[in-house]
Design an enzyme around this catalytic site. Structure first.
Site, PDB file in Angstrom:
ATOM      1  N   HIS A  82       0.787  -1.245   0.000  1.00  0.00           N
ATOM      2  CA  HIS A  82       0.000   0.000   0.000  1.00  0.00           C
ATOM      3  C   HIS A  82       0.813   1.287   0.000  1.00  0.00           C
ATOM      4  CE1 HIS A  82      -3.072  -2.858   0.937  1.00  0.00           C
ATOM      5  NE2 HIS A  82      -2.738  -2.977   2.201  1.00  0.00           N
ATOM      6  N   ASP A 240       3.345  -8.617   0.468  1.00  0.00           N
ATOM      7  CA  ASP A 240       3.722  -9.600   1.491  1.00  0.00           C
ATOM      8  C   ASP A 240       2.678 -10.694   1.676  1.00  0.00           C
ATOM      9  OD1 ASP A 240       1.820  -8.010   2.796  1.00  0.00           O
ATOM     10  OD2 ASP A 240       3.238  -7.185   4.249  1.00  0.00           O
TER      11      ASP A 240
END
EC number: 2.7.1.17
Length: 501
Positions: A82, A240
């Site tokens: 993000h 991730d």
């Protein structure tokens, strides 16, 4: 013998892992760091510190492995999702990266919703519009730092900066790009409609690759700084959550993970994009076309325990686990809400703070520590509950992250979720997933699935729920939810008041 390297860029540390083709870990090196919070609700980090940590850990891992650099056939990346990294026309960092846990862009969040309308948000973005995501963070820079915004020519995600420094080429991947709010989830591309609606240039955004696709080779400058060979293939990697899934062997639709890292997630693999009308979960692109994952995400998981332990002079993790294990489920009536920096699933509200409830004269550090662990697990359980209402269920889950290294915390999760938990044999699942992707891009494995079969192993243990503990936790879980509902307005008011000081 071919070796493969995975680099995991986390919020609080960077880790580099080297494995052989069979998945045996040959070296691990890590560097801790701390992001800056210059104002309440802010979270940012200079990307050049990430690159420094990358170079140091790569060198150390190569030295520990003892193999020539030319034997490392591929390197790939996992990264915190993000965040917004901004470069100028000369590919120089303009300002510190704004991270996923940043809460400054509330005004821009509302602008995105208004510009698109909520029906198009559901149809196109398929995710809650939330602070800390790349697009509202970029818009915040435009609105509040116009002198910096004028310099912007390239925008990408945190791990993409490492890949840029490694190859000299600007790029991203589908999984990480899909978590920016600027991406068309169904069509798997940057969205002209979204960017046009908020007046952000399309050409800021880079070419995207599949997670296991080669994005270049190690450039000469990076070779000098890291010790890697210029023949080493650099593979795109991913966010991730995708890379942890690969490192946990989660490649089939219907499989699921629970992760307690700095933040926390429960993630379900799916062969269709899942739309949540309430927009309280995230659906992002997976590691290959035709694969998506839906997750409930909480802002403060391991970070909650790290914060709590930072209040004391000593924090021996083994001793903490021993003390926590002696405390009965329910922590002596103490409940912790882990909203230290707002919350995503299910509240989607950056303007919340954490709290302890039920502290009494018999409450000590062990009880409060266990309450933190339980509060984080309750928050993840609420994510599981929300995902279950979307038709996503699992008979067992793979636990990962720092929370999987604590025996008591694993048992707390199993007891609260009432779901058996498996644990991967390596503690570095995201790095392992990156190494597997590197192997595919370098031609060592045919595909991700073959790489997982060759590499991923599980500990000879299954964490089984305790029925009596689950029954007790069900009562506490209801109190946990009731505490938020009863105190929501006060929590929000005191959070905003604290930021004004």
């Amino acid at each position: 013998m071919a070796y493969l390297m995975g680099i995991d860029l986390g919020t609080s540390s960077l880790k580099t892992i080297i494995i052989d083709e069979a998945g045996n870990v040959k070296a691990v090196s890590a560097r801790p760091y701390q992001f800056a919070s210059p104002c309440g609700g802010y979270a940012e980090h200079d990307p050049r510190e990430w690159w420094k940590a990358c170079c140091e850990t790569v060198k150390e891992a190569l030295a520990a492995c003892g193999a020539p650099a030319s034997s490392v056939k591929g390197v790939s990346f996992s990264g915190q999702m993000h965040g917004a990294v901004l470069l100028d026309k000369d590919y120089q960092v303009i300002r510190p990266a704004i991270l996923h846990c940043d809460a400054r862009s509330a005004v821009q969040v509302e602008e995105i919703k208004a510009a698109l309308g909520m029906d198009r948000v559901r149809e196109l973005i398929m995710n809650p519009v939330y602070t800390g995501f790349l697009l509202p963070s970029l818009m915040w820079v435009r609105d509040n730092e116009p002198e910096n915004y004028e310099k912007v020519r390239h925008v990408f995600l945190p791990k993409d900066y490492l890949k840029f420094r490694m190859t000299g080429e600007v790029s991203s991947d589908y999984s990480d790009a899909s978590a920016t709010l600027a991406f068309d989830i169904k069509r798997n591309c940057w969205s002209e409609e979204i960017l046009s609606a908020v007046d952000v240039p399309m050409d800021f955004f880079p070419r995207c690759y599949g997670t296991d696709e080669a994005a270049g080779t190690v450039c000469e400058a990076a070779s000098r700084e890291t010790g890697l060979s210029t023949s080493t293939v650099v593979v795109a990697g991913g966010g991730d959550q995708v890379m942890q899934g690969i490192g946990n062997g989660i490649t089939q639709a219907g499989s699921a993970t629970s992760n307690i890292g700095t933040s926390g997630q429960v993630s379900f693999q799916s062969d269709v994009p899942i739309m949540n009308p309430a927009l309280s979960t995230n659906t992002f692109c997976g590691y290959k076309k035709g694969r998506w994952f839906t997750m409930g995400a909480i802002m403060n998981a391991g970070l909650s325990l790290k914060w709590f332990n930072s209040l004391f002079e000593t924090a021996d993790f083994n001793q903490i686990n021993e003390q926590v294990a002696k405390v009965r489920p329910g922590s002596g009536g103490v409940i912790f809400l882990p909203y230290l920096n707002g919350e995503r699933t299910p509240h989607v509200n950056p303007n919340l703070s954490g709290m302890f409830l039920g502290v009494n004269l018999n409450t000590g550090r062990p009880e409060m520590t266990r309450a933190v662990m339980e509060g984080v697990a309750f928050a993840l359980y609420q994510c599981i509950e929300v995902c279950g209402n979307l038709g996503l269920k699992a008979d067992n889950m793979v636990a990962s992250g720092g929370g999987a290294r604590s025996g008591p915390w694993l048992q707390i999760q199993a007891d609260i979720f009432n779901i058996p938990l498996k644990v991967a044999d390596t503690e570095e699942q995201a790095g392992l997933g990156s190494a597997i992707a590197a192997g595919v891009g370098a031609g060592v494995y045919r595909d991700i699935e073959e790489g997982c079969r060759a590499v991923v192993k599980y500990k000879d243990m299954l964490v089984v729920p305790n029925a009596a503990a689950h029954e007790a936790y069900e009562e506490y879980y209801q109190l946990y939810k009731d505490t938020y509902e009863a105190g929501r307005d006060v929590l929000q008011r005191v959070t905003l008041m604290g930021r004004r000081q």
